[in-house]
Scaffold this active site. Structure first.
Site, short mmCIF file in Angstrom:
data_model
loop_
_atom_site.label_atom_id
_atom_site.label_comp_id
_atom_site.label_asym_id
_atom_site.label_seq_id
_atom_site.Cartn_x
_atom_site.Cartn_y
_atom_site.Cartn_z
N LYS A 157 -13.61 0.47 16.42
CA LYS A 157 -12.18 -0.29 16.47
C LYS A 157 -11.94 -0.11 17.99
O LYS A 157 -11.18 -1.11 18.37
CB LYS A 157 -11.41 0.59 15.59
CG LYS A 157 -11.13 -0.43 14.24
CD LYS A 157 -10.31 0.38 13.27
CE LYS A 157 -11.26 0.17 11.99
NZ LYS A 157 -10.31 0.74 10.75
N LYS A 182 9.10 -16.97 -10.28
CA LYS A 182 8.39 -15.96 -10.88
C LYS A 182 7.06 -16.32 -11.64
O LYS A 182 7.28 -17.35 -12.33
CB LYS A 182 9.37 -14.99 -11.97
CG LYS A 182 8.50 -13.73 -12.20
CD LYS A 182 9.73 -13.15 -13.21
CE LYS A 182 8.91 -12.07 -13.98
NZ LYS A 182 9.89 -11.72 -15.22
N ASN A 193 0.82 -1.14 0.13
CA ASN A 193 0.05 -0.03 0.04
C ASN A 193 0.88 1.32 0.02
O ASN A 193 2.15 1.24 0.06
CB ASN A 193 -0.82 -0.06 1.10
CG ASN A 193 -0.23 0.04 2.44
OD1 ASN A 193 0.57 0.74 2.92
ND2 ASN A 193 -0.23 -1.30 3.14
N PHE A 227 -4.15 3.24 15.19
CA PHE A 227 -4.19 4.13 14.06
C PHE A 227 -5.38 3.60 13.15
O PHE A 227 -5.70 2.46 13.03
CB PHE A 227 -3.06 4.27 13.40
CG PHE A 227 -2.41 5.51 13.71
CD1 PHE A 227 -1.67 5.82 15.03
CD2 PHE A 227 -2.17 6.79 13.18
CE1 PHE A 227 -0.83 6.54 15.69
CE2 PHE A 227 -1.62 7.76 13.93
CZ PHE A 227 -0.81 7.62 14.97
N ASP A 237 -4.10 -6.57 5.43
CA ASP A 237 -5.00 -7.41 6.07
C ASP A 237 -4.83 -8.89 5.46
O ASP A 237 -5.28 -9.74 6.29
CB ASP A 237 -6.40 -6.87 5.97
CG ASP A 237 -6.54 -5.84 6.89
OD1 ASP A 237 -6.17 -5.62 7.82
OD2 ASP A 237 -7.33 -4.74 6.53
N LYS A 241 -11.25 -3.88 19.24
CA LYS A 241 -9.83 -4.35 19.58
C LYS A 241 -9.39 -4.11 21.08
O LYS A 241 -8.38 -4.33 21.30
CB LYS A 241 -8.95 -3.50 18.68
CG LYS A 241 -9.23 -4.04 16.98
CD LYS A 241 -7.92 -3.57 16.18
CE LYS A 241 -8.29 -3.83 14.67
NZ LYS A 241 -7.23 -3.55 14.13
N PRO A 277 -2.51 -12.19 10.59
CA PRO A 277 -2.91 -11.82 12.10
C PRO A 277 -3.08 -10.55 12.31
O PRO A 277 -2.40 -9.64 11.75
CB PRO A 277 -1.64 -12.50 12.83
CG PRO A 277 -0.48 -12.30 11.52
CD PRO A 277 -1.35 -12.53 10.27
N ASP A 278 -4.03 -10.00 13.09
CA ASP A 278 -4.01 -8.52 13.76
C ASP A 278 -3.17 -8.38 14.94
O ASP A 278 -3.56 -8.62 15.77
CB ASP A 278 -5.51 -8.42 13.84
CG ASP A 278 -5.94 -6.89 14.01
OD1 ASP A 278 -5.04 -6.12 14.69
OD2 ASP A 278 -6.93 -6.69 13.81
N ILE A 279 -2.11 -7.60 14.41
CA ILE A 279 -1.07 -7.34 15.31
C ILE A 279 -1.69 -6.35 16.45
O ILE A 279 -1.29 -7.00 17.70
CB ILE A 279 0.12 -6.47 14.78
CG1 ILE A 279 0.49 -7.22 13.59
CG2 ILE A 279 1.24 -6.32 15.72
CD1 ILE A 279 1.61 -6.73 12.65
N1 CTP Z 1 -3.25 -3.38 12.44
C1 CTP Z 1 -2.63 -4.14 12.85
N2 CTP Z 1 -2.48 -5.47 12.30
C2 CTP Z 1 -3.15 -5.64 11.19
C3 CTP Z 1 -4.14 -4.81 10.79
C4 CTP Z 1 -4.05 -3.42 11.24
O1 CTP Z 1 -1.67 -4.03 13.83
N3 CTP Z 1 -3.15 -6.94 10.53
C5 CTP Z 1 -3.24 -1.96 13.08
C6 CTP Z 1 -2.79 -0.79 12.30
O2 CTP Z 1 -1.23 -0.86 12.54
C7 CTP Z 1 -3.56 0.17 12.93
C8 CTP Z 1 -4.84 -0.49 13.23
O3 CTP Z 1 -4.54 -1.84 13.23
O4 CTP Z 1 -3.05 0.73 14.00
C9 CTP Z 1 -6.06 0.01 12.23
O5 CTP Z 1 -6.06 -1.06 11.26
P1 CTP Z 1 -7.21 -0.86 10.27
O6 CTP Z 1 -6.79 -1.83 8.90
O7 CTP Z 1 -7.63 0.45 9.82
O8 CTP Z 1 -8.56 -1.53 11.00
P2 CTP Z 1 -9.45 -2.89 10.87
O9 CTP Z 1 -9.42 -3.42 12.14
O10 CTP Z 1 -8.53 -3.77 9.97
O11 CTP Z 1 -10.52 -2.48 10.32
P3 CTP Z 1 -11.17 -2.34 8.80
O12 CTP Z 1 -10.28 -3.21 7.87
O13 CTP Z 1 -12.57 -2.76 8.92
O14 CTP Z 1 -11.03 -0.81 8.49
#
Ligand code: CTP
Length: 413
Positions: free
Chosen positions: A338, A290, A211, A324, A280, A342, A306-308
């Site tokens: 959120k 390749k 991104n 953020f 995500d 979270k 994983p959602d860190i």
């Molecule tokens: N984040 C993270 N790990 C992930 C995705 C997001 O740690 N796999 C953290 C980002 O660093 C940020 C926050 O989560 O601090 C917000 O991420 P965002 O992608 O906006 O939120 P989501 O919960 O994924 O919600 P959505 O996709 O519905 O907007």
């Protein structure tokens, strides 16, 4: 020894007196107290001690000349003046005091003293008759009136066989004086971990999904937290930015790598700030070679990363956790959702890709505007450079964190 100068940037100016030999020990003592030291020497000081000695003890290149192209390219005199939290001149000769009183700028050290906003501390060292001379005393009085802090001189035997005022204070006394000038900072003694930048999710060895995150906000947060006194660990995806001075750095590429790097160290962290734009999803089966364009259509199957942030926030006795959120609509509702979902302590939200603001703020831009929410409160940080916003946000985080973890007053012995 206490780390009273932890994360402080000290520019040590050395001028040409016999006491210059003690300044090498002074550098070591300053570093023992936690300071980062950069030494600036006048040409006369180089006659007493070599720059190499100071380079070895400070661990940094020594600055000796205003007109040195190489040194200016590495860290110019204005940058050095801004870098300093304090400028200490030790020893300061009678000639240097006169120069300072006149506001001259004909060498690197005097120029730096004029160009810095940092407090200026001066440790005079000279023959006692020179110290008592009316000219010197007038210069000293003028400098003190201007806010320069005089450290010493002490009294005792001198190299020139005189006895009286003129000895430079001992290195440990000087370190104590320098420490005394600093009040406590909002994040002294606090360990902060920050994620920053984008992640890259590989499709094959040469292609990836990523991104537009530039990492600017995360790096600005790391610099601001460090300036506020914290020990900072920055876990960053690939960006083109210099790591802020004094910040520990770990480089990662994918979300899984970032997750692993964060979890490996999280037990020691007091405040976690997730600024990274973590992907995500990642390709289920990245190809080892390749991908060739043999097929008319290519389907890529993705799985959740994983959602860190969530994993950090859900730890028992976990750190104070700040997220953020980049939103395209319904900023407040999404951010509050959120925050709750979270289980965060705070969330900083910004609008991306909406109306006229889209190109100027948020992702890949040097400016931003934030809406900050926490349980029971909210604050708008108005549009401005990310460095300024980061400073304001760090202050806000520190205030909320201190509300939960007050600093205990020091025991009186
Ligand atoms: N984040 C993270 N790990 C992930 C995705 C997001 O740690 N796999 C953290 C980002 O660093 C940020 C926050 O989560 O601090 C917000 O991420 P965002 O992608 O906006 O939120 P989501 O919960 O994924 O919600 P959505 O996709 O519905 O907007």
């Amino acid at each position: 020894m206490s780390q009273s100068l932890q994360n402080r940037n000290v520019v040590l100016g050395v001028t040409g007196g016999i006491a210059a030999y003690k300044s090498a020990d002074l550098v070591r003592r300053l570093r023992d107290a936690g300071a980062e030291v950069r030494v600036v020497m006048t040409p006369a000081a180089c006659e007493f001690v070599t720059p190499l000695t100071f380079q070895a003890v400070s661990g940094n290149p020594v600055h000796t000349s205003l007109l040195d192209e190489q040194a200016e390219a590495a860290m110019g005199h204005i940058e050095l003046a801004r870098w300093a939290d304090v400028v200490l001149v030790a020893p300061a000769t009678a000639d240097f005091l006169a120069k300072l009183a006149q506001g001259r700028a004909d060498d690197l050290l005097s120029t730096l003293c004029l160009a810095t906003r940092a407090p200026l501390l001066v440790a005079p060292a000279m023959n006692s008759v020179m110290w008592e001379n009316r000219a010197t005393q007038d210069n000293v009085a003028l400098l003190v009136r201007r806010g320069v802090r005089m450290l010493g001189p002490g009294v005792g035997d001198q190299a020139c066989a005189e006895t009286g005022y003129g000895r430079m204070l001992e290195p440990l006394e000087l370190v104590e004086e320098v420490s005394r000038g600093f009040g406590p900072r909002v994040l002294d003694g606090v360990t902060v971990m920050i994620t920053a930048g984008p992640t890259r999710e590989h499709l094959d060895p040469v292609r990836f999904i990523s991104n537009r995150s530039s990492g600017q906000m995360g790096y600005a947060m790391a610099a601001a937290a460090r300036t506020a006194g914290a020990d900072v660990l920055l876990v960053s995806g690939p960006v083109r930015l210099a790591v802020p001075e004094g910040v520990e750095y770990e480089s990662v590429e994918s979300a899984v790598e970032m997750h692993d790097a964060v979890m490996a160290r999280i037990a020691d962290v007091d405040i976690f700030i997730g600024v990274a734009a973590v992907a995500d999803y990642r390709p289920v089966r990245p190809k080892p070679r390749k991908i060739k364009k043999d097929e008319a259509r290519l389907d890529v199957s993705l799985e959740r990363n994983p959602d860190i942030l969530r994993d950090v926030a859900s730890r028992p006795n976990g750190p104070f956790t700040v997220g953020f959120a980049a939103e395209t609509h319904d900023l407040e509702a999404n951010a509050l959702d959120k925050l709750q979902r979270k289980r965060l302590d705070m969330i900083a939200a910004n609008l991306v890709a909406r109306g006229g603001l889209q190109d100027a703020v948020g992702f890949d831009a040097s400016e931003n505007a934030l809406e900050v929410f926490w349980p029971g409160g909210q604050l708008s940080l108005e549009r401005g450079p990310k460095t300024i916003l980061a400073k304001q946000l760090v202050e806000l985080i520190a205030r909320q964190y201190r509300g939960q973890h007050p600093v205990r007053p020091r025991a009186v012995s």
